[in-house]
Motif scaffolding. Structure first.
Motif, PDB file in Angstrom:
ATOM      1  N   LEU A  93      52.233 -21.412  -7.177  1.00  0.00           N
ATOM      2  CA  LEU A  93      50.773 -21.509  -7.201  1.00  0.00           C
ATOM      3  C   LEU A  93      50.141 -20.261  -6.588  1.00  0.00           C
ATOM      4  O   LEU A  93      50.699 -19.629  -5.692  1.00  0.00           O
ATOM      5  CB  LEU A  93      50.317 -22.742  -6.426  1.00  0.00           C
ATOM      6  CG  LEU A  93      50.817 -24.104  -6.918  1.00  0.00           C
ATOM      7  CD1 LEU A  93      50.346 -25.202  -5.979  1.00  0.00           C
ATOM      8  CD2 LEU A  93      50.334 -24.372  -8.335  1.00  0.00           C
ATOM      9  N   LEU A  94      48.951 -19.916  -7.072  1.00  0.00           N
ATOM     10  CA  LEU A  94      48.228 -18.798  -6.482  1.00  0.00           C
ATOM     11  C   LEU A  94      47.674 -19.184  -5.117  1.00  0.00           C
ATOM     12  O   LEU A  94      47.639 -18.366  -4.196  1.00  0.00           O
ATOM     13  CB  LEU A  94      47.092 -18.361  -7.415  1.00  0.00           C
ATOM     14  CG  LEU A  94      46.101 -17.336  -6.836  1.00  0.00           C
ATOM     15  CD1 LEU A  94      46.814 -16.048  -6.449  1.00  0.00           C
ATOM     16  CD2 LEU A  94      44.972 -17.055  -7.831  1.00  0.00           C
ATOM     17  N   TRP A  95      47.239 -20.426  -4.989  1.00  0.00           N
ATOM     18  CA  TRP A  95      46.653 -20.856  -3.718  1.00  0.00           C
ATOM     19  C   TRP A  95      46.916 -22.345  -3.496  1.00  0.00           C
ATOM     20  O   TRP A  95      47.259 -23.079  -4.433  1.00  0.00           O
ATOM     21  CB  TRP A  95      45.141 -20.595  -3.720  1.00  0.00           C
ATOM     22  CG  TRP A  95      44.327 -21.676  -4.385  1.00  0.00           C
ATOM     23  CD1 TRP A  95      43.669 -22.698  -3.783  1.00  0.00           C
ATOM     24  CD2 TRP A  95      44.120 -21.852  -5.800  1.00  0.00           C
ATOM     25  NE1 TRP A  95      43.048 -23.506  -4.707  1.00  0.00           N
ATOM     26  CE2 TRP A  95      43.304 -23.005  -5.958  1.00  0.00           C
ATOM     27  CE3 TRP A  95      44.534 -21.172  -6.932  1.00  0.00           C
ATOM     28  CZ2 TRP A  95      42.903 -23.466  -7.193  1.00  0.00           C
ATOM     29  CZ3 TRP A  95      44.119 -21.631  -8.174  1.00  0.00           C
ATOM     30  CH2 TRP A  95      43.329 -22.762  -8.302  1.00  0.00           C
ATOM     31  N   SER A 112      46.857 -21.484 -12.011  1.00  0.00           N
ATOM     32  CA  SER A 112      47.751 -20.410 -11.568  1.00  0.00           C
ATOM     33  C   SER A 112      48.578 -19.875 -12.730  1.00  0.00           C
ATOM     34  O   SER A 112      48.817 -18.666 -12.848  1.00  0.00           O
ATOM     35  CB  SER A 112      48.673 -20.924 -10.453  1.00  0.00           C
ATOM     36  OG  SER A 112      47.932 -21.336  -9.323  1.00  0.00           O
ATOM     37  N   ARG A 113      49.016 -20.777 -13.616  1.00  0.00           N
ATOM     38  CA  ARG A 113      49.798 -20.369 -14.783  1.00  0.00           C
ATOM     39  C   ARG A 113      48.952 -19.533 -15.739  1.00  0.00           C
ATOM     40  O   ARG A 113      49.394 -18.505 -16.254  1.00  0.00           O
ATOM     41  CB  ARG A 113      50.348 -21.605 -15.502  1.00  0.00           C
ATOM     42  CG  ARG A 113      51.258 -21.297 -16.686  1.00  0.00           C
ATOM     43  CD  ARG A 113      51.699 -22.566 -17.389  1.00  0.00           C
ATOM     44  NE  ARG A 113      50.573 -23.255 -18.012  1.00  0.00           N
ATOM     45  CZ  ARG A 113      50.077 -22.917 -19.205  1.00  0.00           C
ATOM     46  NH1 ARG A 113      50.594 -21.910 -19.888  1.00  0.00           N
ATOM     47  NH2 ARG A 113      49.069 -23.590 -19.721  1.00  0.00           N
ATOM     48  N   TYR A 162      48.424 -12.348  -9.959  1.00  0.00           N
ATOM     49  CA  TYR A 162      46.993 -12.171  -9.751  1.00  0.00           C
ATOM     50  C   TYR A 162      46.733 -11.423  -8.442  1.00  0.00           C
ATOM     51  O   TYR A 162      45.833 -10.567  -8.373  1.00  0.00           O
ATOM     52  CB  TYR A 162      46.298 -13.535  -9.727  1.00  0.00           C
ATOM     53  CG  TYR A 162      44.790 -13.456  -9.644  1.00  0.00           C
ATOM     54  CD1 TYR A 162      44.022 -13.340 -10.793  1.00  0.00           C
ATOM     55  CD2 TYR A 162      44.133 -13.514  -8.413  1.00  0.00           C
ATOM     56  CE1 TYR A 162      42.635 -13.278 -10.724  1.00  0.00           C
ATOM     57  CE2 TYR A 162      42.749 -13.441  -8.330  1.00  0.00           C
ATOM     58  CZ  TYR A 162      42.012 -13.325  -9.483  1.00  0.00           C
ATOM     59  OH  TYR A 162      40.637 -13.247  -9.403  1.00  0.00           O
ATOM     60  N   HIS A 218      52.143 -13.883  -6.374  1.00  0.00           N
ATOM     61  CA  HIS A 218      51.562 -14.189  -7.680  1.00  0.00           C
ATOM     62  C   HIS A 218      51.016 -12.904  -8.316  1.00  0.00           C
ATOM     63  O   HIS A 218      50.428 -12.056  -7.640  1.00  0.00           O
ATOM     64  CB  HIS A 218      50.427 -15.212  -7.519  1.00  0.00           C
ATOM     65  CG  HIS A 218      49.991 -15.830  -8.805  1.00  0.00           C
ATOM     66  ND1 HIS A 218      49.180 -15.172  -9.703  1.00  0.00           N
ATOM     67  CD2 HIS A 218      50.264 -17.040  -9.355  1.00  0.00           C
ATOM     68  CE1 HIS A 218      48.962 -15.936 -10.746  1.00  0.00           C
ATOM     69  NE2 HIS A 218      49.605 -17.090 -10.568  1.00  0.00           N
ATOM     70  N   ARG A 258      45.624 -27.037 -10.100  1.00  0.00           N
ATOM     71  CA  ARG A 258      45.971 -25.776  -9.431  1.00  0.00           C
ATOM     72  C   ARG A 258      47.139 -25.081 -10.125  1.00  0.00           C
ATOM     73  O   ARG A 258      47.161 -23.858 -10.295  1.00  0.00           O
ATOM     74  CB  ARG A 258      46.325 -26.038  -7.963  1.00  0.00           C
ATOM     75  CG  ARG A 258      45.147 -25.985  -7.024  1.00  0.00           C
ATOM     76  CD  ARG A 258      45.589 -26.072  -5.575  1.00  0.00           C
ATOM     77  NE  ARG A 258      45.712 -27.458  -5.136  1.00  0.00           N
ATOM     78  CZ  ARG A 258      46.779 -27.962  -4.550  1.00  0.00           C
ATOM     79  NH1 ARG A 258      47.848 -27.205  -4.344  1.00  0.00           N
ATOM     80  NH2 ARG A 258      46.801 -29.224  -4.173  1.00  0.00           N
ATOM     81  N   TYR A 259      48.109 -25.879 -10.528  1.00  0.00           N
ATOM     82  CA  TYR A 259      49.282 -25.326 -11.205  1.00  0.00           C
ATOM     83  C   TYR A 259      48.875 -24.682 -12.535  1.00  0.00           C
ATOM     84  O   TYR A 259      49.300 -23.566 -12.854  1.00  0.00           O
ATOM     85  CB  TYR A 259      50.310 -26.430 -11.451  1.00  0.00           C
ATOM     86  CG  TYR A 259      51.492 -25.971 -12.284  1.00  0.00           C
ATOM     87  CD1 TYR A 259      52.564 -25.302 -11.704  1.00  0.00           C
ATOM     88  CD2 TYR A 259      51.512 -26.190 -13.665  1.00  0.00           C
ATOM     89  CE1 TYR A 259      53.643 -24.864 -12.462  1.00  0.00           C
ATOM     90  CE2 TYR A 259      52.579 -25.756 -14.440  1.00  0.00           C
ATOM     91  CZ  TYR A 259      53.639 -25.094 -13.833  1.00  0.00           C
ATOM     92  OH  TYR A 259      54.697 -24.659 -14.598  1.00  0.00           O
ATOM     93  N   ASN A 286      49.024 -16.835  -2.290  1.00  0.00           N
ATOM     94  CA  ASN A 286      50.383 -16.406  -2.605  1.00  0.00           C
ATOM     95  C   ASN A 286      50.399 -14.927  -3.011  1.00  0.00           C
ATOM     96  O   ASN A 286      49.981 -14.560  -4.106  1.00  0.00           O
ATOM     97  CB  ASN A 286      50.931 -17.278  -3.740  1.00  0.00           C
ATOM     98  CG  ASN A 286      52.356 -16.936  -4.108  1.00  0.00           C
ATOM     99  OD1 ASN A 286      52.997 -16.119  -3.463  1.00  0.00           O
ATOM    100  ND2 ASN A 286      52.852 -17.570  -5.155  1.00  0.00           N
ATOM    101  N   ARG A 291      48.331 -16.101 -14.381  1.00  0.00           N
ATOM    102  CA  ARG A 291      49.540 -15.280 -14.536  1.00  0.00           C
ATOM    103  C   ARG A 291      49.554 -14.635 -15.925  1.00  0.00           C
ATOM    104  O   ARG A 291      49.897 -13.460 -16.080  1.00  0.00           O
ATOM    105  CB  ARG A 291      50.782 -16.148 -14.324  1.00  0.00           C
ATOM    106  CG  ARG A 291      52.101 -15.401 -14.428  1.00  0.00           C
ATOM    107  CD  ARG A 291      53.268 -16.378 -14.328  1.00  0.00           C
ATOM    108  NE  ARG A 291      53.356 -16.979 -13.010  1.00  0.00           N
ATOM    109  CZ  ARG A 291      54.073 -16.472 -12.015  1.00  0.00           C
ATOM    110  NH1 ARG A 291      54.754 -15.375 -12.194  1.00  0.00           N
ATOM    111  NH2 ARG A 291      54.110 -17.082 -10.850  1.00  0.00           N
TER     112      ARG A 291
END
Length: 537
Positions: free
Chosen positions: A448-450, A518-519, A469, A467, A514-515, A464, A522
């Motif tokens: 996850l990014l956060w 984040s995906r 991003y 990541h 969130r997942y 993260n 990416r």
């Protein structure tokens, strides 16, 4: 419709225009020499000896000698014919009957082949001289071998069968150097030989490696130095991983079955190699990632993604072995230089969408962990302004009451307008004074990014740094305090909004959100430039 043929007239092509035009088929020097080596291996050679000479005025000659089966007169004439007869072995590295001639004359105006067959003690020599062809059309010259050629042939073949390909009047290697024969030209020739040595070690790796049993073992020397095999997959390194492997059956148009194999390797990061020397040999560069395509165990293409993806630093550790035999030449549209293939749409899409995603993630994860140490260094202190800003407004913008009920088990109780709920939330101690609202960490579960967390009883967000991003959006802007505070505030606000709206029915979906975000991020930043970190700066 019936047609009546009145007469038939043979219209031979103009020899000069054809033979001069074939010089421009697009050969690179290394590819041209490899085509000659292919013929040596096809002839059963166990030794190939390449030698360069340059005289005092800069005239270059190149000799490629082998101890293969050699040729009698009929065989030599056929080998020198443009469009020679098809070899009896369909798996031969020589394929179209043009390589010897077109590869050679791409760089020289005089091509000679000197050969002695197993059944004869006579050594024959035939020559195509482009300057002679313009006068005497398609006249193949037969000459007496000179003493140097006979000596070299005896040395390489131990007095038995073998062949020498000789390039003279070499006019397309150092044509840009005005000091022909001078120091600059000679240094340039040494660089050309170094590049050739590297190319041969890669293209014929499976033939040069005695441990590889599926290809005949061949020794190749360049100016007396034995060339060692280069393994792009670093197979002997403990940290090399095979992350995907597949043998794919294929039905040909004649209903015969054949197959190709594909294997994905994630090679070590620089610091994971067994030694600095091995790390250097691995060539961890942008242009060595991607597909390594082998036809009959001979590398024909490497170093890109066949148009599927762009070469980027985070793909440096992923190398894909793709191997097939001659039965798939037509299916893969192998070109005349045996330097590339074309994939049909079904195979292209299967590789891009089904086979490669998991290996790309694995390689990306390993790369990120390696560069993340540098990212952590450059991000140190970058979030101090965000911590101060959010800290000054934390109580005014809270949407929920959060109480830690069991720190060891990361259990908290959230009270918001929907009620009171127990959830799991990372409960951690601060590692730096004042860093209690925004913490940049080297990883977050599930990539996850956060994620929301509790730091020293404060509502906080963990970001993260592994990541993409963070690498591609945060890192280039770390010097801009306003930009960083704006992005940090957004992520912290999303965490606070999550706590203010969560309930027992939605808590699992919120994490899934969130997942997915984040995906998607990416993927969206995939084509953004990668920031270059040198020693963490």
């Amino acid at each position: 419709m019936n047609m009546s043929i009145q007469k038939s007239i043979a219209v031979p092509p103009d020899a000069t225009r054809i033979i001069e035009g074939l010089r421009d088929t697009g050969y690179e020097f290394n590819t041209a020499i490899a085509d000659i080596i292919d013929n040596s291996i096809a002839a059963g050679a166990t030794l190939v000896d390449i030698r360069f000479t340059m005289d005092y005025i800069g005239e270059i000659s190149i000799y490629i000698a082998d101890n293969g089966s050699g040729m009698d007169e009929a065989g030599l004439i056929n080998a020198m014919r443009y469009g020679s007869n098809q070899r009896s072995d369909p798996g031969s590295l020589g394929k179209f009957g043009l390589g010897l001639k077109t590869a050679s004359t791409a760089f020289c105006r005089c091509l000679s082949v000197t050969s002695r067959s197993k059944a004869s003690v006579t050594t024959l020599k035939a020559r195509w001289d482009l300057d002679n062809v313009s006068i005497q059309e398609w006249q193949l010259l037969f000459l007496d071998p000179d003493d140097d050629e006979l000596s070299l042939l005896d040395e390489v073949s131990d007095g038995k069968s073998g062949t020498i390909v000789t390039w003279e009047k070499v006019d397309r290697i150092l044509k840009s150097y005005s000091d022909q024969g001078g120091s600059y030209a000679r240094k340039a020739l040494e660089r050309i030989k170094d590049n050739l040595r590297e190319h041969i070690s890669m293209v014929y790796q499976r033939f040069l490696d005695p441990a590889f049993e599926d290809a005949p073992n061949v020794t190749i020397r360049l100016d007396g130095q034995v060339i060692e095999a280069w393994d792009p997959f670093c197979s002997a390194e403990p940290f090399t991983e095979v992350v995907a492997e597949r043998k794919q059956e294929v039905e040909l148009p004649d209903e015969q079955m054949t197959s190709f194999t594909i294997k994905a390797y994630v090679i070590p990061r620089k610091e994971q190699f067994s030694s600095e020397d091995e790390a250097r040999k691995a060539k961890l560069t942008n242009d060595r990632q991607g597909f390594y395509i082998y036809r009959e165990n001979r590398l024909i293409h490497y170093g890109d993604w066949l148009g599927m993806f762009r070469n980027e630093p985070h793909g440096t550790l992923l190398r894909i072995e793709f191997s097939f035999d001659h039965t798939l030449d037509d299916a893969f549209n192998v070109d005349i230089k045996k330097s590339k293939i074309l994939l049909n749409d079904d195979l292209y899409n299967w590789l891009k969408d089904q086979f490669l995603p998991a290996p790309r993630r694995a390689a990306d994860d390993r790369y990120r962990k390696g560069v993340n140490n540098g990212v952590v260094k450059v991000s140190k202190g970058a979030h101090d302004g965000s911590n101060a800003n959010i800290g000054s407004k934390e109580k005014a913008v809270q949407l929920a009451k959060v109480e830690v009920t069991d720190a060891d088990r990361n259990e908290v109780e959230v009270t918001n307008r929907k009620g009171k709920f127990k959830i799991k939330l990372p409960v951690i101690d601060s590692v730096k004074e004042g860093e209690v609202h925004v913490a940049a960490v080297d990883s977050v579960d599930d990539g996850l990014l956060w994620e929301p967390c509790i730091i020293d009883q404060h509502r906080a967000v963990r970001i993260n740094t592994s990541h993409p991003y963070y690498h591609k959006v945060y890192v280039p802007n770390l010097a801009s305090g306003v930009t960083v505070q704006g992005m940090d505030s957004l992520l912290w606000a999303m965490c606070e909004a999550e706590l203010g709206t969560i309930n027992d029915e939605t808590k699992h979906y919120i994490k899934e959100l969130r997942y997915e975000v984040s995906r998607l991020l990416r993927k969206l930043v995939e084509d953004l430039p990668e920031p270059v970190l040198n020693d963490g700066n």
